[in-house]
Design a protein around this motif. Structure first.
Motif, PDB file in Angstrom:
ATOM      1  N   ASP A 254     -30.578  36.126 -31.598  1.00 50.16           N
ATOM      2  CA  ASP A 254     -31.463  36.598 -32.663  1.00 50.16           C
ATOM      3  C   ASP A 254     -30.963  36.113 -34.027  1.00 50.16           C
ATOM      4  O   ASP A 254     -30.003  35.326 -34.115  1.00 50.16           O
ATOM      5  N   LYS A 258     -26.836  37.570 -32.293  1.00 50.45           N
ATOM      6  CA  LYS A 258     -26.605  38.384 -31.102  1.00 50.45           C
ATOM      7  C   LYS A 258     -27.443  37.872 -29.931  1.00 50.45           C
ATOM      8  O   LYS A 258     -28.577  37.422 -30.123  1.00 50.45           O
ATOM      9  N   PHE A 260     -28.294  38.517 -25.422  1.00 50.17           N
ATOM     10  CA  PHE A 260     -28.341  39.559 -24.406  1.00 50.17           C
ATOM     11  C   PHE A 260     -26.939  39.807 -23.849  1.00 50.17           C
ATOM     12  O   PHE A 260     -26.139  38.878 -23.740  1.00 50.17           O
ATOM     13  N   ASP A 317     -31.404  48.528 -21.914  1.00 48.21           N
ATOM     14  CA  ASP A 317     -31.906  48.713 -23.277  1.00 48.21           C
ATOM     15  C   ASP A 317     -31.609  47.506 -24.157  1.00 48.21           C
ATOM     16  O   ASP A 317     -31.072  47.638 -25.265  1.00 48.21           O
ATOM     17  N   THR A 318     -31.934  46.332 -23.692  1.00 53.99           N
ATOM     18  CA  THR A 318     -31.737  45.136 -24.503  1.00 53.99           C
ATOM     19  C   THR A 318     -32.788  45.076 -25.606  1.00 53.99           C
ATOM     20  O   THR A 318     -33.828  45.738 -25.535  1.00 53.99           O
ATOM     21  N   ASP A 319     -32.525  44.275 -26.601  1.00 50.94           N
ATOM     22  CA  ASP A 319     -33.385  44.201 -27.774  1.00 50.94           C
ATOM     23  C   ASP A 319     -34.799  43.748 -27.412  1.00 50.94           C
ATOM     24  O   ASP A 319     -34.983  42.697 -26.797  1.00 50.94           O
ATOM     25  N   GLN A 320     -35.783  44.544 -27.786  1.00 52.30           N
ATOM     26  CA  GLN A 320     -37.164  44.255 -27.409  1.00 52.30           C
ATOM     27  C   GLN A 320     -37.658  42.944 -28.018  1.00 52.30           C
ATOM     28  O   GLN A 320     -38.322  42.154 -27.358  1.00 52.30           O
ATOM     29  N   LEU A 322     -35.947  40.330 -28.850  1.00 48.64           N
ATOM     30  CA  LEU A 322     -35.322  39.203 -28.162  1.00 48.64           C
ATOM     31  C   LEU A 322     -35.930  39.019 -26.778  1.00 48.64           C
ATOM     32  O   LEU A 322     -36.116  37.882 -26.315  1.00 48.64           O
ATOM     33  N   ARG A 323     -36.240  40.141 -26.106  1.00 55.21           N
ATOM     34  CA  ARG A 323     -36.906  40.038 -24.797  1.00 55.21           C
ATOM     35  C   ARG A 323     -38.260  39.350 -24.935  1.00 55.21           C
ATOM     36  O   ARG A 323     -38.629  38.511 -24.102  1.00 55.21           O
TER      37      ARG A 323
END
Length: 382
Positions: A254, A258, A260, A317-320, A322-323
């Motif tokens: 990101d 950062k 995953f 709970d990974t960053d939405q 970034l997903r």
């Protein structure tokens, strides 16, 4: 004469790669040939049907038609994913016509016979006459839903329609061992991490294209800009799977740098490597240090395939944001392949096409898949 021609064609497919031909046109265009192939290739082994994440909660049920068979994917009260024939044992009525949550029993909409989520027949109203819910001639214990043999690996629900295949763990013992480091929880990325691609091609052409890296410079210029053709290697396990790996994998980051979180305790090999394998017949898998994907190829028709794509992560709970970026990038890559597989399908209308030839250096994984299909059909004929 026709049978002799077809047999000779399969022998050509199974020949060494230097002189082998691809599968004949009929395997992409002729309904009778494809019906025989479907039985030998898709019904008798372990085919991909869906993913467990399609039914994430107890009671979730999804009807699926596979090879024309009405099936029901269901998560039972013990949190176990099961597959049943989606028909009532009374008169063969379809039980569940659209995805829904089953709170109590599965009730047939025709005469209200009811089944528990584990398939047991639990109610037969008026079966012995008005107000009589039992009858000596109706043995509920023998009239439960017909369960289809299934196995879950990497969240993929594999089914063996014939019920005759060797155990999945035996068939794919070497692949399970190869990726044993990734034998840890997979967390589906959620609604934004799955999508469907409708592709006007036979499902086999999607497998054939996925197996090889030969096409990367021309079809995937963005991907090839850092994971080049020369960075790839073949993966070949005769009769089970084939694909490609890369020594160069670049993590998505990101704006703050950062990425995953990684899967736990991976060896150094996976710091920069990734692998992409077609598990015969119709499941395409990819593994990376920080995420994985699954593609289930649904054979809708001889010239129509539905690709069900799912992305998974090491943590729930990974960053939405970034997903979403990751899903968009992979969708772009997979969409780049569509015109290729659709073009090859259109090419199978040329009567003089002999199945094509293979590059001995570059097409090993694809030839291996062709030879496996031919071998399954030849064995079924014998």
């Amino acid at each position: 004469m026709a049978d002799d021609f077809r047999l000779t064609g399969l022998e050509d497919v199974q020949a060494p790669i230097e002189r082998a031909h691809g599968l004949p046109n009929a395997h992409y265009t002729d309904p009778a040939t494809i019906a025989e192939e479907n039985q030998a290739v898709l019904a008798t082994g372990w085919a991909g049907l869906a993913v467990g994440s399609d039914v994430p909660e107890v009671g979730d049920a999804v009807p699926i038609s596979f090879l024309g068979q009405p099936l029901l994917l269901l998560r039972d009260d013990n949190d176990q994913v099961r597959v049943f024939q989606n028909i009532c044992r009374h008169r063969g009525m379809i039980l569940v016509s659209e995805p829904r949550k089953i709170e109590g029993a599965i009730r047939c909409p025709y005469h209200s016979w009811c089944y528990a989520k584990d398939g047991r027949l639990v109610a037969t109203p008026h079966v012995g006459g008005p107000g009589q819910n039992t009858h000596a001639g109706i043995d509920r214990a023998t009239l439960g839903l017909v369960e289809v043999r299934s196995h879950i690996w990497r969240d993929v629900v594999f089914v063996n329609l014939s019920g005759e295949a060797a155990p999945f763990e035996d068939v794919h013992a070497d692949l399970i061992a190869r990726w044993s480091e990734f034998d840890q929880p997979l967390h589906h990325g959620g609604a934004g991490s799955s999508f469907i691609l409708e592709v006007a091609t036979n499902w086999k052409l999607a497998v054939e294209n996925y197996c090889e890296s030969y096409h990367l410079p021309w079809i995937h210029p963005g991907l090839n800009s850092y994971s080049r053709l020369e960075d790839h290697y073949h993966i070949e396990a005769e009769g089970r799977y084939s694909g490609q790996g890369t020594y160069v994998y670049r993590q998505l980051k990101d704006e703050d740098g950062k990425s995953f979180p990684d899967f736990d305790d991976l060896s150094d090999t996976w710091d920069t490597a990734a692998e992409y394998i077609a598990v015969y017949p119709n499941v395409l898998l990819g593994v990376h240090r920080d995420h994985a994907f699954t593609i289930i190829l649904e054979p809708v028709a001889h010239n129509q395939t539905r690709e069900h794509v799912h992305l998974y992560y090491a943590q729930p709970d990974t960053d939405q944001g970034l997903r979403e970026r990751n899903a968009a990038l992979w969708k772009e890559v997979f969409e780049e392949d569509i015109f290729v597989v659709e073009g090859m399908q259109a090419g199978r209308a040329a009567p003089g096409f002999d199945g094509g030839r293979f590059s001995p250096a570059m097409d090993g994984p694809t030839h291996m898949f062709h030879a496996w299909v031919a071998g399954r059909i030849a064995a079924a004929r014998e």
